[in-house]
Design a protein around this motif. Structure first.
Motif, PDB file in Angstrom:
ATOM      1  N   HIS A  56       0.817  -1.221   0.000  1.00 31.03           N
ATOM      2  CA  HIS A  56       0.000   0.000   0.000  1.00 31.03           C
ATOM      3  C   HIS A  56       0.852   1.274   0.000  1.00 31.03           C
ATOM      4  CE1 HIS A  56      -3.953  -1.921   0.624  1.00 31.03           C
ATOM      5  NE2 HIS A  56      -3.288  -2.821   1.338  1.00 31.03           N
ATOM      6  N   ASN A  57       2.168   1.085  -0.042  1.00 28.96           N
ATOM      7  CA  ASN A  57       3.087   2.231   0.066  1.00 28.96           C
ATOM      8  C   ASN A  57       2.737   3.101   1.272  1.00 28.96           C
ATOM      9  OD1 ASN A  57       5.274   3.816  -0.697  1.00 28.96           O
ATOM     10  ND2 ASN A  57       3.967   5.216  -1.857  1.00 28.96           N
ATOM     11  N   HIS A  58       2.522   2.434   2.395  1.00 32.92           N
ATOM     12  CA  HIS A  58       2.136   3.143   3.618  1.00 32.92           C
ATOM     13  C   HIS A  58       2.763   2.421   4.806  1.00 32.92           C
ATOM     14  CE1 HIS A  58      -0.153   6.288   5.427  1.00 32.92           C
ATOM     15  NE2 HIS A  58      -0.605   5.456   6.334  1.00 32.92           N
ATOM     16  N   HIS A  59       3.646   3.093   5.514  1.00 31.85           N
ATOM     17  CA  HIS A  59       4.550   2.395   6.428  1.00 31.85           C
ATOM     18  C   HIS A  59       4.316   2.765   7.892  1.00 31.85           C
ATOM     19  CE1 HIS A  59       6.317   2.482   2.365  1.00 31.85           C
ATOM     20  NE2 HIS A  59       6.600   1.213   2.662  1.00 31.85           N
ATOM     21  N   PRO A  60       4.410   1.782   8.758  1.00 27.73           N
ATOM     22  CA  PRO A  60       4.152   2.028  10.184  1.00 27.73           C
ATOM     23  C   PRO A  60       5.333   2.686  10.895  1.00 27.73           C
ATOM     24  CG  PRO A  60       4.742  -0.266   9.847  1.00 27.73           C
ATOM     25  CD  PRO A  60       4.716   0.366   8.484  1.00 27.73           C
ATOM     26  N   PHE A  73       0.062   4.374  13.192  1.00 30.97           N
ATOM     27  CA  PHE A  73      -0.123   4.792  11.804  1.00 30.97           C
ATOM     28  C   PHE A  73      -0.522   6.260  11.752  1.00 30.97           C
ATOM     29  CE2 PHE A  73      -0.742   0.203  10.764  1.00 30.97           C
ATOM     30  CZ  PHE A  73       0.218   0.130   9.760  1.00 30.97           C
ATOM     31  N   THR A  74       0.146   6.996  10.896  1.00 33.30           N
ATOM     32  CA  THR A  74      -0.218   8.362  10.555  1.00 33.30           C
ATOM     33  C   THR A  74       0.224   8.553   9.113  1.00 33.30           C
ATOM     34  OG1 THR A  74      -0.015  10.695  11.175  1.00 33.30           O
ATOM     35  CG2 THR A  74       1.991   9.371  11.338  1.00 33.30           C
ATOM     36  N   THR A  75      -0.322   9.552   8.446  1.00 29.56           N
ATOM     37  CA  THR A  75       0.108   9.817   7.069  1.00 29.56           C
ATOM     38  C   THR A  75       0.986  11.051   7.057  1.00 29.56           C
ATOM     39  OG1 THR A  75      -1.918   8.823   6.207  1.00 29.56           O
ATOM     40  CG2 THR A  75      -0.663  10.220   4.690  1.00 29.56           C
ATOM     41  N   HIS A  76       2.275  10.833   6.904  1.00 24.96           N
ATOM     42  CA  HIS A  76       3.220  11.949   6.966  1.00 24.96           C
ATOM     43  C   HIS A  76       2.925  12.975   5.863  1.00 24.96           C
ATOM     44  CE1 HIS A  76       5.315   8.415   8.803  1.00 24.96           C
ATOM     45  NE2 HIS A  76       5.381   9.305   9.773  1.00 24.96           N
ATOM     46  N   ASP A  77       2.595  12.468   4.689  1.00 22.41           N
ATOM     47  CA  ASP A  77       2.358  13.365   3.549  1.00 22.41           C
ATOM     48  C   ASP A  77       1.150  14.283   3.762  1.00 22.41           C
ATOM     49  OD1 ASP A  77       4.480  12.076   2.363  1.00 22.41           O
ATOM     50  OD2 ASP A  77       3.241  10.812   1.073  1.00 22.41           O
ATOM     51  N   ALA A  78       0.211  13.877   4.639  1.00 26.42           N
ATOM     52  CA  ALA A  78      -0.994  14.671   4.884  1.00 26.42           C
ATOM     53  C   ALA A  78      -0.972  15.317   6.278  1.00 26.42           C
ATOM     54  CB  ALA A  78      -2.239  13.800   4.741  1.00 26.42           C
TER      55      ALA A  78
HETATM   56  C1  LIG Z   1       7.289   8.883  -1.561  1.00 19.55           C
HETATM   57  C2  LIG Z   1       6.482   7.866  -0.793  1.00 19.55           C
HETATM   58  O1  LIG Z   1       5.523   7.316  -1.620  1.00 19.55           O
HETATM   59  C3  LIG Z   1       5.805   8.497   0.383  1.00 19.55           C
HETATM   60  O2  LIG Z   1       6.758   9.178   1.162  1.00 19.55           O
HETATM   61  C4  LIG Z   1       4.989   7.537   1.234  1.00 19.55           C
HETATM   62  C5  LIG Z   1       5.745   6.348   1.783  1.00 19.55           C
HETATM   63  N1  LIG Z   1       5.141   5.776   2.968  1.00 19.55           N
HETATM   64  C6  LIG Z   1       4.379   6.516   3.787  1.00 19.55           C
HETATM   65  N2  LIG Z   1       3.958   6.036   4.949  1.00 19.55           N
HETATM   66  C7  LIG Z   1       3.263   6.782   5.800  1.00 19.55           C
HETATM   67  N3  LIG Z   1       2.868   6.277   6.968  1.00 19.55           N
HETATM   68  N4  LIG Z   1       2.927   8.042   5.488  1.00 19.55           N
HETATM   69  C8  LIG Z   1       3.283   8.610   4.350  1.00 19.55           C
HETATM   70  O3  LIG Z   1       2.956   9.783   4.115  1.00 19.55           O
HETATM   71  C9  LIG Z   1       4.028   7.830   3.423  1.00 19.55           C
HETATM   72  N5  LIG Z   1       4.376   8.311   2.261  1.00 19.55           N
END
Ligand SMILES: C[C@H](O)[C@H](O)[C@H]1CNC2=NC(N)=NC(=O)C2=N1
Length: 102
Positions: A56-60, A73-78
């Motif tokens: 899911h390209n989403h990392h803990p 879990f949080t979304t760093h990009d948001a």
């Molecule tokens: C460039 C890459 O796709 C992004 O940085 C992804 C990677 N994994 C991520 N994981 C999480 N938890 N939050 C993110 O915002 C995020 N962004």
């Protein structure tokens, strides 16, 4: 894919779908601690969640001490919570259920 930060009402509704997860004080992350029979099960669980996270390209953000795995879990990009956090929380819960039955 751009993920939208969820508003507090939707966060509460989403939280209700993932038993065991708690919201942090700022409402920007969710957390759960998982307890296993031993380290091998804890690490196997982490491997499963890691593969789901990569898919899911989403990392803990997480840590492990012997049989315990602490997951955030949080979304760093948001800068907050998105649907993706709850998708991964559900994936972790589903993986954990298999270890509870083992
Ligand atoms: C460039 C890459 O796709 C992004 O940085 C992804 C990677 N994994 C991520 N994981 C999480 N938890 N939050 C993110 O915002 C995020 N962004």
């Amino acid at each position: 894919m751009i993920m939208e930060k969820l508003n507090p009402t939707v966060v509460q509704q989403s939280l209700a779908t993932v038993p065991g997860w708690n919201l942090d004080a700022q409402g920007l992350a969710i957390h759960r601690q998982f307890v296993f029979a031993d380290f091998v099960q804890a690490f196997a669980f982490m491997t499963e969640v890691a593969l789901a996270a990569e898919k899911h390209n989403h990392h803990p953000e997480w840590s492990n001490v012997y049989n315990k795995v602490s997951v955030t879990f949080t979304t760093h990009d948001a800068s907050g919570l998105t649907l993706r956090d709850f998708v991964l929380a559900e994936a972790a819960n589903q993986a954990f259920r298999r270890y509870q039955q083992a």
